[in-house]
Design an enzyme around this catalytic site. Structure first.
Site, mmCIF file in Angstrom:
data_model
loop_
_atom_site.group_PDB
_atom_site.id
_atom_site.type_symbol
_atom_site.label_atom_id
_atom_site.label_comp_id
_atom_site.label_asym_id
_atom_site.label_seq_id
_atom_site.Cartn_x
_atom_site.Cartn_y
_atom_site.Cartn_z
ATOM 1 C CB SER A 139 64.953 3.215 5.832
ATOM 2 O OG SER A 139 64.429 3.394 4.936
ATOM 3 C CE1 TYR A 160 65.261 8.361 6.453
ATOM 4 C CE2 TYR A 160 65.650 6.504 4.452
ATOM 5 C CZ TYR A 160 64.438 7.395 5.731
ATOM 6 O OH TYR A 160 63.731 6.202 5.463
ATOM 7 C CE LYS A 198 57.780 9.951 -0.409
ATOM 8 N NZ LYS A 198 57.970 8.484 -0.080
#
Length: 335
Positions: A139, A160, A198
């Site tokens: 990411s 994250y 999402k």
């Protein structure tokens, strides 16, 4: 579009997170372009379970797989018995690992690291055992507060992003000895079909599109013409994944367009495509001080070692997406 000419006849492909946004698009890419391949989707389909922030623990949704003719397994990548069963009952040639806790606002650090980091190591062991090339989702969140978006300049500012850095570190370690290719793809801001489920973490392209279709004025942060992101259309994400099946070199690579665009650009392009003339409303940005005002992927290594060349400018991506934005609005939002 077909991105490789390789014959995938008798090849077996595992896609974790295959009922999610990117995973389901990969599943249909193979079904449409390489029907001779066997595709196995593994996903922890959504239930009513939520994190402490109130968001769902899984975004996997059966509607993302309607029309898929491959095999579907409901399961959690944290389940070691399940992974042992996969190792014993299948022989995978490629593993696309898209499953993760991807909500950047999740506060449960223990579960984030367990799911994103520890389970990834188990899946790498499965890949090594099967001699399966591994392509996994990293990411752009790994860059966090950095102002240089090139591998080696990581500065994650949430758990994250930290978890994705740890995944990349493990991958680098395996690359030293594993007799398989391992490629991590650092996705930037992705938009496109099958992202609706999402929920609030879907792209602002979709969210602004639905605001406009509902007759609302789009709400942007003040100075949105100067808040720039590297927005990338789903088709280019799929291209990068497919090219990563046979890389010139294992590694971690950025997947973006290499061009930063503003949130104001999104609204302006959507208005042209939808034929709307709504007035934008500008609100104070409550995240000043912890908010990235600029991201732009350095994709030179991605071009060199994966043969990846982005095919969609934002204008082209939104134009290609707008019919699906309308369909989702009619079938999911209005009902």
């Amino acid at each position: 579009m077909r991105y490789i000419e390789d014959d995938l006849k008798d090849k077996t492909i595992l896609i974790t997170g295959g009922a999610g946004f990117i995973g389901s698009n990969l599943a249909f890419y193979f079904q449409n372009n390489h029907p001779e391949a066997k595709v196995v989707v593994l996903d922890c389909f959504r239930s009513g379970e939520t994190f402490s922030n109130g968001n769902l623990k899984s975004f996997g949704h059966f509607k993302n797989l309607i029309g898929f003719s491959g095999e579907v397994i409901s399961g959690d990548i944290n389940d070691k018995d399940l992974l042992l069963t996969l190792e014993a009952d299948y022989k995978f040639d490629y593993i696309f690992h898209e499953a993760a806790i991807s909500d950047t606002t999740v506060l449960e650090q223990d579960l984030m690291v367990k799911t994103n980091v520890n389970a990834f190591k188990d899946l790498l062991d499965l890949a090594v055992a099967h001699k399966a090339n591994m392509i996994y989702a990293s990411s752009a969140a790994t860059y966090g507060g950095s102002d240089t978006f090139k591998v080696g300049h990581e500065a994650p500012n949430n758990v994250y992003g930290f978890s994705k850095v740890m995944m990349d570190n493990i991958a680098y370690d395996y690359m030293k000895t594993a007799d398989i290719s391992i490629v991590g793809l650092r996705y930037f801001n992705v938009y496109g079909a099958r992202e609706y489920f999402k929920n609030t973490t879907a792209s602002m392209v979709l969210q602004f599109g639905h605001q406009l279709l509902s007759g609302k004025n789009p709400r942007l942060f003040e100075g949105s013409d100067k808040i720039l992101r590297d927005f990338i259309y789903i088709e280019d994400i799929i291209q990068a994944n497919i090219k990563a099946m046979a890389p010139k070199k294992s590694g971690v690579y950025n997947v973006g367009t290499g061009k930063a665009r503003s949130f104001q650009d999104i609204v302006d392009i959507l208005q042209r495509e939808l034929g709307t003339t709504a007035t934008c409303e500008y609100i104070p940005n409550p995240f000043v001080g912890s908010y990235q005002f600029f991201t732009q992927a350095d994709i030179e290594d991605t071009k060199e070692f994966l043969g990846y060349v982005p095919g969609y400018e934002m204008e082209e991506g939104i134009k290609a997406y707008v019919a699906e934005i309308k369909r989702i609005y009619e079938t999911e939002v209005k009902k």
